[in-house]
Design a protein around this motif. Sequence first.
Motif, PDB file in Angstrom:
ATOM      1  N   GLY A   1      48.702   7.445 -39.748  1.00 27.55           N
ATOM      2  CA  GLY A   1      48.100   6.591 -38.728  1.00 27.55           C
ATOM      3  C   GLY A   1      46.662   6.209 -39.012  1.00 27.55           C
ATOM      4  N   GLY A   2      46.249   5.049 -38.512  1.00 28.30           N
ATOM      5  CA  GLY A   2      44.907   4.547 -38.779  1.00 28.30           C
ATOM      6  C   GLY A   2      43.855   5.360 -38.047  1.00 28.30           C
ATOM      7  N   GLY A   3      42.604   4.962 -38.226  1.00 26.68           N
ATOM      8  CA  GLY A   3      41.530   5.623 -37.487  1.00 26.68           C
ATOM      9  C   GLY A   3      40.900   6.758 -38.264  1.00 26.68           C
ATOM     10  N   HIS A   4      41.623   7.326 -39.258  1.00 28.03           N
ATOM     11  CA  HIS A   4      41.063   8.386 -40.074  1.00 28.03           C
ATOM     12  C   HIS A   4      40.457   7.765 -41.328  1.00 28.03           C
ATOM     13  CE1 HIS A   4      42.931  11.160 -37.381  1.00 28.03           C
ATOM     14  NE2 HIS A   4      44.105  10.594 -37.580  1.00 28.03           N
ATOM     15  N   GLY A   5      39.905   8.640 -42.155  1.00 29.85           N
ATOM     16  CA  GLY A   5      39.389   8.145 -43.417  1.00 29.85           C
ATOM     17  C   GLY A   5      37.978   7.623 -43.279  1.00 29.85           C
ATOM     18  N   TYR A   6      37.531   6.983 -44.365  1.00 31.86           N
ATOM     19  CA  TYR A   6      36.130   6.587 -44.445  1.00 31.86           C
ATOM     20  C   TYR A   6      35.811   5.341 -43.641  1.00 31.86           C
ATOM     21  CZ  TYR A   6      36.021   9.842 -48.351  1.00 31.86           C
ATOM     22  OH  TYR A   6      36.113  10.959 -49.124  1.00 31.86           O
ATOM     23  N   HIS A   7      34.578   5.334 -43.165  1.00 33.89           N
ATOM     24  CA  HIS A   7      33.976   4.122 -42.627  1.00 33.89           C
ATOM     25  C   HIS A   7      32.841   3.736 -43.564  1.00 33.89           C
ATOM     26  CE1 HIS A   7      36.225   4.578 -38.911  1.00 33.89           C
ATOM     27  NE2 HIS A   7      35.926   5.861 -38.955  1.00 33.89           N
ATOM     28  N   VAL A   8      32.386   2.508 -43.429  1.00 36.13           N
ATOM     29  CA  VAL A   8      31.259   2.062 -44.238  1.00 36.13           C
ATOM     30  C   VAL A   8      30.063   2.968 -43.951  1.00 36.13           C
ATOM     31  CG1 VAL A   8      29.589   0.184 -44.571  1.00 36.13           C
ATOM     32  CG2 VAL A   8      32.039  -0.317 -44.474  1.00 36.13           C
ATOM     33  N   GLY A   9      29.430   3.445 -45.033  1.00 34.37           N
ATOM     34  CA  GLY A   9      28.298   4.364 -44.878  1.00 34.37           C
ATOM     35  C   GLY A   9      28.640   5.798 -45.233  1.00 34.37           C
ATOM     36  N   ASP A  10      29.934   6.136 -45.184  1.00 33.40           N
ATOM     37  CA  ASP A  10      30.353   7.502 -45.518  1.00 33.40           C
ATOM     38  C   ASP A  10      30.216   7.747 -47.023  1.00 33.40           C
ATOM     39  OD1 ASP A  10      30.962   7.898 -42.906  1.00 33.40           O
ATOM     40  OD2 ASP A  10      33.152   7.768 -43.141  1.00 33.40           O
ATOM     41  N   ILE A  11      30.095   9.028 -47.379  1.00 33.94           N
ATOM     42  CA  ILE A  11      30.080   9.406 -48.790  1.00 33.94           C
ATOM     43  C   ILE A  11      31.517   9.750 -49.199  1.00 33.94           C
ATOM     44  CG2 ILE A  11      29.201  11.053 -50.495  1.00 33.94           C
ATOM     45  CD1 ILE A  11      27.065   9.146 -49.316  1.00 33.94           C
ATOM     46  N   ALA A  12      31.984   9.071 -50.252  1.00 27.78           N
ATOM     47  CA  ALA A  12      33.382   9.244 -50.675  1.00 27.78           C
ATOM     48  C   ALA A  12      33.520  10.445 -51.589  1.00 27.78           C
ATOM     49  CB  ALA A  12      33.861   7.985 -51.396  1.00 27.78           C
ATOM     50  N   THR A  13      34.681  11.065 -51.530  1.00 28.95           N
ATOM     51  CA  THR A  13      34.964  12.206 -52.390  1.00 28.95           C
ATOM     52  C   THR A  13      35.274  11.729 -53.813  1.00 28.95           C
ATOM     53  OG1 THR A  13      36.310  14.183 -52.603  1.00 28.95           O
ATOM     54  CG2 THR A  13      37.452  12.221 -51.918  1.00 28.95           C
ATOM     55  N   ASP A  14      34.878  12.522 -54.778  1.00 30.59           N
ATOM     56  CA  ASP A  14      35.324  12.249 -56.142  1.00 30.59           C
ATOM     57  C   ASP A  14      36.744  12.802 -56.270  1.00 30.59           C
ATOM     58  OD1 ASP A  14      35.403  11.400 -58.734  1.00 30.59           O
ATOM     59  OD2 ASP A  14      33.700  12.571 -59.433  1.00 30.59           O
ATOM     60  N   PHE A  15      37.396  12.458 -57.347  1.00 27.92           N
ATOM     61  CA  PHE A  15      38.787  12.892 -57.551  1.00 27.92           C
ATOM     62  C   PHE A  15      38.953  13.219 -59.017  1.00 27.92           C
ATOM     63  CE2 PHE A  15      38.292   8.282 -56.869  1.00 27.92           C
ATOM     64  CZ  PHE A  15      38.353   7.856 -58.173  1.00 27.92           C
ATOM     65  N   LYS A  16      40.041  13.865 -59.333  1.00 24.13           N
ATOM     66  CA  LYS A  16      40.387  14.111 -60.730  1.00 24.13           C
ATOM     67  C   LYS A  16      41.876  13.824 -60.836  1.00 24.13           C
ATOM     68  CE  LYS A  16      39.341  17.223 -64.484  1.00 24.13           C
ATOM     69  NZ  LYS A  16      38.883  18.554 -64.888  1.00 24.13           N
ATOM     70  N   LEU A  17      42.193  12.613 -61.272  1.00 22.64           N
ATOM     71  CA  LEU A  17      43.591  12.165 -61.255  1.00 22.64           C
ATOM     72  C   LEU A  17      44.021  11.726 -62.647  1.00 22.64           C
ATOM     73  CD1 LEU A  17      43.437   9.995 -57.991  1.00 22.64           C
ATOM     74  CD2 LEU A  17      44.373  12.313 -58.205  1.00 22.64           C
ATOM     75  N   GLU A  18      45.338  11.846 -62.877  1.00 21.61           N
ATOM     76  CA  GLU A  18      45.869  11.518 -64.204  1.00 21.61           C
ATOM     77  C   GLU A  18      45.969  10.010 -64.400  1.00 21.61           C
ATOM     78  OE1 GLU A  18      49.672  13.234 -65.117  1.00 21.61           O
ATOM     79  OE2 GLU A  18      49.619  12.500 -67.179  1.00 21.61           O
ATOM     80  N   ASN A  19      45.412   9.565 -65.526  1.00 20.24           N
ATOM     81  CA  ASN A  19      45.481   8.156 -65.902  1.00 20.24           C
ATOM     82  C   ASN A  19      46.774   7.896 -66.680  1.00 20.24           C
ATOM     83  OD1 ASN A  19      44.732   5.524 -66.292  1.00 20.24           O
ATOM     84  ND2 ASN A  19      43.108   5.951 -67.790  1.00 20.24           N
ATOM     85  N   ILE A  20      47.078   6.633 -66.886  1.00 23.42           N
ATOM     86  CA  ILE A  20      48.291   6.263 -67.626  1.00 23.42           C
ATOM     87  C   ILE A  20      48.255   6.725 -69.082  1.00 23.42           C
ATOM     88  CG2 ILE A  20      49.171   4.349 -66.230  1.00 23.42           C
ATOM     89  CD1 ILE A  20      47.382   2.481 -67.863  1.00 23.42           C
TER      90      ILE A  20
ATOM     91  N   GLY B   1      47.352   9.725 -69.885  1.00 23.21           N
ATOM     92  CA  GLY B   1      47.520  11.179 -69.848  1.00 23.21           C
ATOM     93  C   GLY B   1      46.227  11.933 -69.584  1.00 23.21           C
ATOM     94  N   LYS B   2      45.085  11.238 -69.687  1.00 22.53           N
ATOM     95  CA  LYS B   2      43.797  11.923 -69.467  1.00 22.53           C
ATOM     96  C   LYS B   2      43.461  11.945 -67.972  1.00 22.53           C
ATOM     97  CE  LYS B   2      41.964  10.674 -73.987  1.00 22.53           C
ATOM     98  NZ  LYS B   2      41.412   9.511 -74.700  1.00 22.53           N
ATOM     99  N   MET B   3      42.684  12.965 -67.601  1.00 23.11           N
ATOM    100  CA  MET B   3      42.238  13.057 -66.210  1.00 23.11           C
ATOM    101  C   MET B   3      40.955  12.234 -66.045  1.00 23.11           C
ATOM    102  SD  MET B   3      44.652  14.915 -65.096  1.00 23.11           S
ATOM    103  CE  MET B   3      44.249  15.510 -63.447  1.00 23.11           C
ATOM    104  N   VAL B   4      40.883  11.506 -64.925  1.00 23.10           N
ATOM    105  CA  VAL B   4      39.725  10.628 -64.704  1.00 23.10           C
ATOM    106  C   VAL B   4      39.050  10.969 -63.379  1.00 23.10           C
ATOM    107  CG1 VAL B   4      38.994   8.232 -64.257  1.00 23.10           C
ATOM    108  CG2 VAL B   4      40.630   8.719 -66.097  1.00 23.10           C
TER     109      VAL B   4
END
Lengths: 204, 174
Positions: free
Chosen positions: A24-43, A45-48
């Motif tokens: 559901g909507g209403g959660h998550g970032y709004h403009v001005g918030d600091i976003a989390t970094d991530f470590k996700l697999e790229n196509i 095979g490396k983590m980005v």
Amino acid sequence: MKNTIKICLALIAFLALASFTNVGGGHGYHVGDIATDFKLENIDGKMVSMADFKDAKGFIVVFTCNTCPYAVAYEDRVEALNKKYADQGYPVIAIMPNNTDVKPGDNMEAMQARAKAKGFTFPYLMDKGQKIYPQYGATKTPHVYVLQRTKKGPQVKYIGAIDDNYQDASAVNKRYVEDAVDALLQGEDVPVETTRAIGCSIKV
Amino acid sequence: MNQLVKLVILIFLSLGNGTTSSNSVTANAMGTAEEELKVLNFEELQSYLNSKEAKKTYVVNFWATWCAPCVKELPYFEQLNTNYSNADVEVILVSLDFPKHIDSKLKPFLKKNALNSEVILLDDIDSNTWIPKVDKNWSGAIPATIIYNKSRRQFYERSFNYAELETELQQFIK
């Protein structure tokens, strides 16, 4: 036996409902918030992570996928954004948020094939376990977050659509993402901070 | 001889009539198929989002043929339309299919599934303007549904099964 089946069905229904409410909507970032970094697999095979981009001034984070016609309609425009802004310090990072059990057309092999066919020059990451998109508050593909690096971390500067014409790239009037990044590069305020567009719900 | 001529003329006329009427039937059928799909911009759609008839409850579902969860829940909306047609409930299916796919995808889909609810294609690229007008909380993801009548209005950015849909509707018609 019948009761067991009933209980199972009720449980499944409850879980299904619970999983919908999470989106559901209403959660998550709004403009001005600091976003989390991530470590996700790229196509490849490396983590980005965002932290890997030492020289970046910010990021154009695009939640997108192979299977949504709206996302497909914007593929070339996402590639164009990366070509235009990666060298200026705002690279595109694409994240595929769908559950690939529900959408096998978005699995890693399909992502690799699509990226190769379209010649994507940006990372195309799998949100494995679907942990990142809910933190951002993405609800659909495509869904864009323009982030600017600050001392506190990557700050959300724009949330929404790429531009105002999903049907025809040549008939676009307002280039929301470009306007946002241009403003940030000039040290100005982002003119339009949030927009809304139709998209495919993220498959859970 | 005269009789024979008359008979031949009679047969000829009746054949002619037959041909004419079957032609017009075909034309009508095609006409109906065309009429079934209204293509509207948002301004034109707005009358469907605000009580057309005060006594009725409207269930407006935003969907598209390319949206798998939308297609999955369409039968429930159809079922609702059928089951509650006597209770002043009307289902309206607003398609967000690409206009260039009307003939190649949407119309074949409508023909195959023989939907009873009214289907409207919303062709309006300025979604940043009209999405908040549908509901201020709508992110733009589909499926999405509004149920409304004169006294109550509720927006849902989610999927439904039939039981869930019926439960929501009953809050409007009790």
